[in-house]
Design a protein around this motif. Structure first.
Motif, PDB file in Angstrom:
ATOM      1  N   ASP A 200       0.831  -1.207   0.000  1.00 53.75           N
ATOM      2  CA  ASP A 200       0.000   0.000   0.000  1.00 53.75           C
ATOM      3  C   ASP A 200       0.861   1.252   0.000  1.00 53.75           C
ATOM      4  N   ASP A 201       1.985   1.205   0.723  1.00 56.36           N
ATOM      5  CA  ASP A 201       2.919   2.325   0.785  1.00 56.36           C
ATOM      6  C   ASP A 201       4.297   1.746   1.082  1.00 56.36           C
ATOM      7  N   ILE A 202       5.265   2.024   0.230  1.00 58.86           N
ATOM      8  CA  ILE A 202       6.578   1.376   0.346  1.00 58.86           C
ATOM      9  C   ILE A 202       7.273   1.762   1.641  1.00 58.86           C
ATOM     10  N   GLU A 203       7.308   3.039   1.973  1.00 60.88           N
ATOM     11  CA  GLU A 203       8.026   3.484   3.169  1.00 60.88           C
ATOM     12  C   GLU A 203       7.415   2.888   4.432  1.00 60.88           C
ATOM     13  N   HIS A 204       6.096   2.841   4.488  1.00 61.53           N
ATOM     14  CA  HIS A 204       5.454   2.311   5.682  1.00 61.53           C
ATOM     15  C   HIS A 204       5.620   0.801   5.789  1.00 61.53           C
ATOM     16  N   CYS A 205       5.501   0.119   4.675  1.00 62.88           N
ATOM     17  CA  CYS A 205       5.495  -1.337   4.714  1.00 62.88           C
ATOM     18  C   CYS A 205       6.867  -1.927   5.026  1.00 62.88           C
ATOM     19  N   LEU A 206       7.913  -1.216   4.639  1.00 62.21           N
ATOM     20  CA  LEU A 206       9.259  -1.737   4.843  1.00 62.21           C
ATOM     21  C   LEU A 206       9.850  -1.201   6.144  1.00 62.21           C
ATOM     22  N   ARG A 207       9.163  -1.526   7.232  1.00 60.43           N
ATOM     23  CA  ARG A 207       9.617  -1.164   8.568  1.00 60.43           C
ATOM     24  C   ARG A 207       8.943  -2.078   9.573  1.00 60.43           C
ATOM     25  N   ALA A 208       9.338  -1.975  10.827  1.00 59.27           N
ATOM     26  CA  ALA A 208       8.692  -2.687  11.938  1.00 59.27           C
ATOM     27  C   ALA A 208       8.733  -4.201  11.789  1.00 59.27           C
ATOM     28  N   ALA A 209       9.817  -4.712  11.178  1.00 58.55           N
ATOM     29  CA  ALA A 209      10.041  -6.162  11.077  1.00 58.55           C
ATOM     30  C   ALA A 209       8.932  -6.892  10.329  1.00 58.55           C
ATOM     31  N   THR A 210       8.311  -6.220   9.354  1.00 58.12           N
ATOM     32  CA  THR A 210       7.386  -6.923   8.475  1.00 58.12           C
ATOM     33  C   THR A 210       8.175  -7.861   7.558  1.00 58.12           C
ATOM     34  N   SER A 211       7.485  -8.744   6.879  1.00 59.77           N
ATOM     35  CA  SER A 211       8.171  -9.634   5.932  1.00 59.77           C
ATOM     36  C   SER A 211       8.880  -8.850   4.841  1.00 59.77           C
ATOM     37  N   PRO A 212       8.257  -7.802   4.236  1.00 60.74           N
ATOM     38  CA  PRO A 212       9.005  -6.991   3.274  1.00 60.74           C
ATOM     39  C   PRO A 212      10.216  -6.299   3.890  1.00 60.74           C
ATOM     40  N   HIS A 213      10.107  -5.860   5.135  1.00 62.09           N
ATOM     41  CA  HIS A 213      11.251  -5.232   5.803  1.00 62.09           C
ATOM     42  C   HIS A 213      12.396  -6.238   5.966  1.00 62.09           C
ATOM     43  N   LEU A 214      12.077  -7.449   6.388  1.00 60.33           N
ATOM     44  CA  LEU A 214      13.099  -8.482   6.531  1.00 60.33           C
ATOM     45  C   LEU A 214      13.734  -8.819   5.185  1.00 60.33           C
ATOM     46  N   THR A 215      12.934  -8.777   4.130  1.00 58.14           N
ATOM     47  CA  THR A 215      13.460  -9.054   2.792  1.00 58.14           C
ATOM     48  C   THR A 215      14.412  -7.953   2.358  1.00 58.14           C
ATOM     49  N   GLU A 216      14.076  -6.724   2.656  1.00 56.52           N
ATOM     50  CA  GLU A 216      14.991  -5.620   2.354  1.00 56.52           C
ATOM     51  C   GLU A 216      16.297  -5.767   3.120  1.00 56.52           C
ATOM     52  N   GLN A 217      16.219  -6.147   4.387  1.00 55.98           N
ATOM     53  CA  GLN A 217      17.424  -6.327   5.181  1.00 55.98           C
ATOM     54  C   GLN A 217      18.285  -7.463   4.636  1.00 55.98           C
ATOM     55  N   LEU A 218      17.638  -8.505   4.120  1.00 59.74           N
ATOM     56  CA  LEU A 218      18.377  -9.640   3.575  1.00 59.74           C
ATOM     57  C   LEU A 218      19.068  -9.286   2.265  1.00 59.74           C
ATOM     58  N   THR A 219      18.372  -8.576   1.404  1.00 62.45           N
ATOM     59  CA  THR A 219      18.895  -8.301   0.059  1.00 62.45           C
ATOM     60  C   THR A 219      19.680  -7.002  -0.031  1.00 62.45           C
ATOM     61  N   GLY A 220      19.418  -6.080   0.897  1.00 57.11           N
ATOM     62  CA  GLY A 220      20.075  -4.783   0.840  1.00 57.11           C
ATOM     63  C   GLY A 220      19.461  -3.824  -0.161  1.00 57.11           C
ATOM     64  N   ASN A 221      18.267  -4.161  -0.692  1.00 57.83           N
ATOM     65  CA  ASN A 221      17.604  -3.270  -1.646  1.00 57.83           C
ATOM     66  C   ASN A 221      16.100  -3.506  -1.616  1.00 57.83           C
ATOM     67  N   ARG A 222      15.399  -2.696  -2.410  1.00 59.30           N
ATOM     68  CA  ARG A 222      13.951  -2.798  -2.487  1.00 59.30           C
ATOM     69  C   ARG A 222      13.483  -3.215  -3.878  1.00 59.30           C
TER      70      ARG A 222
END
Length: 356
Positions: free
Chosen positions: A269-291
Motif C-alpha cells: 500500500d505504501d513502500i516506506e510504511h510497509c518496509l519497517r517494523a520487522a514486516t516480511s518486506p522489511h526483513l526481505t529488504e534487510q536480507l537483500t540490501g535493496n527494495r
C-alpha cells in the motif's frame, strides 16, 4: 447531550472560525452505518489510495508502544491527514492484546479521533475496531480484484488465521460480488477453525468448506490466500507451496519468509510504511540490501503504471494507512449525522473563547 448535524467550524456563514461541537459515536452506530455497504466502502478506500498516491495526504510513521512485561501486546498510534473535497485530520489509537482471546474477548480495541482542519479541535471520538477491520477488509477486497484482473478469477479461497479480520475480509469479498466454489480454513486453534467453518457455511451458500490440518494443504489448494494471523515472525518459508501462482493477501504482514517474497510479485500500500517494523518486506529488504523486489503500490496497479504477471505468485502486503481510517471514519460520521442520531457532548470543551 443532544443531537446536531454539523462537522463544520464555519457553520454560522460569517466566515468566523468557531469551536466545532464534539460527538461520541458508539460501536453499534458504527456498525449500522457500515452494514451492507461493502461496495461503497471499497470505492471509498480506492479513492483514498488515489489521493495518497497523488500526495494529497499526510501519513507519518505509526508509533508503537510495547511492554517489556507483556511482549505479545502492543498499542499503535496512527496519525494522518486526508485532503480532497472533505478534508479531515485525526489519529487512530489501537491496541493488540492477543492474550485476550483466552478470556473470550477480542484481541483488538480502538478509538478514532477526528479533528477539524480549520481549528485543530477534535469533533468526534468513535469506536474504531470496526472501522479498522472494515478499512483492512475493503483494502484486501480491492487488492483481490485488481491483482486478479489479468488471470482467471480465483474460485478457491483459503483463510490462514480465522479471527475477526478474516471474517471481515470474507464479508467484503462476498459483498463485492465474489463467489467461491471452495473455502479452505487453517488455524492453530481447532476451536477458531471450527467457528469460522460454521460462519462460512452459514454465509457462503453452496461453497464447500474444508478445515485443513496442515498449512501446506491450505495454500496449495487455494487460488486466493488470506493471511490474517497474529504472527510476529515468518512461519511460511517454502516458495514451492506457491507454485500454482495464487493471489496472496498478506494482511498480517509477518507470515511469509523472504524466500517467498523473492519468488513473487510484490505489491504494497505504501513502500516506506510497509518496509519497517520487522514486516516480511522489511526483513526481505534487510536480507537483500535493496527494495528491488517491491514492484509497486496498489495505486500503481489501479493507475496502470504496474502490470501484474500471471506466471508468478502475487503478494499484497498492506501496512494499513491511517488515512484509510480517516476516510471510513468520516463516512461513518456523516452517515450518523444524516440519520439525526449524532450524540453531541455539550460543553466538552469548557473554554470556547480565548479570553473567557
Amino acid at each position: 447531550m443532544n443531537t446536531r448535524h454539523t462537522r463544520s467550524s464555519r457553520s454560522d456563514g460569517s466566515g468566523e472560525v468557531t469551536v466545532p461541537p464534539f460527538a461520541v459515536i458508539s460501536g453499534s452506530q458504527v456498525r449500522h452505518a457500515l452494514d451492507g455497504r461493502e461496495k461503497e466502502i471499497v470505492e471509498l478506500v480506492e479513492a483514498t489510495y488515489r489521493l495518497h498516491g497523488a500526495g494529497r495526504t499526510v501519513n507519518p510513521p505509526s508509533s508503537f508502544l510495547r511492554f517489556p512485561d507483556r511482549p505479545t501486546a502492543r498499542m499503535i498510534a496512527l496519525p494522518a491527514s486526508l485532503g480532497g473535497t472533505s478534508p479531515v485530520d485525526g489519529v487512530k489509537w489501537i491496541s493488540s492484546f492477543p492474550e485476550n482471546v483466552r478470556s473470550g474477548i477480542p484481541r483488538a480495541s480502538a478509538v478514532l479521533i477526528l479533528n477539524d482542519p480549520d481549528t485543530g479541535y477534535p469533533f468526534a471520538c468513535m469506536e474504531s475496531s470496526i472501522i479498522s477491520a472494515t478499512r483492512t477488509a475493503a483494502s484486501a477486497a480491492s487488492a483481490a480484484d485488481r491483482l486478479s484482473r489479468d488471470r482467471p478469477r480465483p474460485a478457491r479461497i483459503g483463510f490462514f488465521g480465522t479471527g475477526l479480520i478474516a471474517r471481515y475480509v470474507h464479508t467484503f469479498l462476498q459483498g463485492s460480488g465474489w463467489t467461491f466454489d471452495d473455502i479452505g480454513v487453517y488455524d492453530l486453534s481447532p476451536d477458531s477453525a471450527a467457528g469460522f467453518r460454521l460462519y462460512a457455511e452459514q454465509s457462503s451458500g453452496a461453497a464447500r468448506v474444508t478445515v485443513h490440518q496442515r498449512p501446506e494443504e491450505l495454500i496449495r489448494t487455494s487460488d486466493l490466500v488470506v493471511f490474517a494471523t497474529v504472527a510476529g515472525e515468518p512461519h511460511v518459508s517454502d516458495p514451492e507451496w506457491f507454485d500454482h501462482n495464487p493471489v496472496v493477501l498478506h494482511v498480517s504482514l509477518r507470515d511469509l519468509a523472504p524466500q517467498v517474497l523473492l519468488a513473487s510479485t510484490n505489491i504494497v500500500d505504501d513502500i516506506e510504511h510497509c518496509l519497517r517494523a520487522a514486516t516480511s518486506p522489511h526483513l526481505t529488504e534487510q536480507l537483500t540490501g535493496n527494495r528491488d523486489f517491491v514492484h509497486g503500490t496498489l495505486d500503481d496497479v489501479m493507475a496502470g503504471r504496474v502490470d501484474v504477471p500471471r506466471d508468478r505468485p502475487v503478494v499484497f502486503s498492506p501496512f494499513g494507512l491511517g488515512v484509510l481510517d480517516l476516510a471510513v471514519g468520516s463516512y461513518v460520521y456523516d452517515q450518523v449525522s444524516r440519520s439525526g442520531e449524532l450524540q453531541i457532548i455539550d460543553d466538552f470543551f469548557h473554554e470556547r473563547r480565548r479570553y473567557g
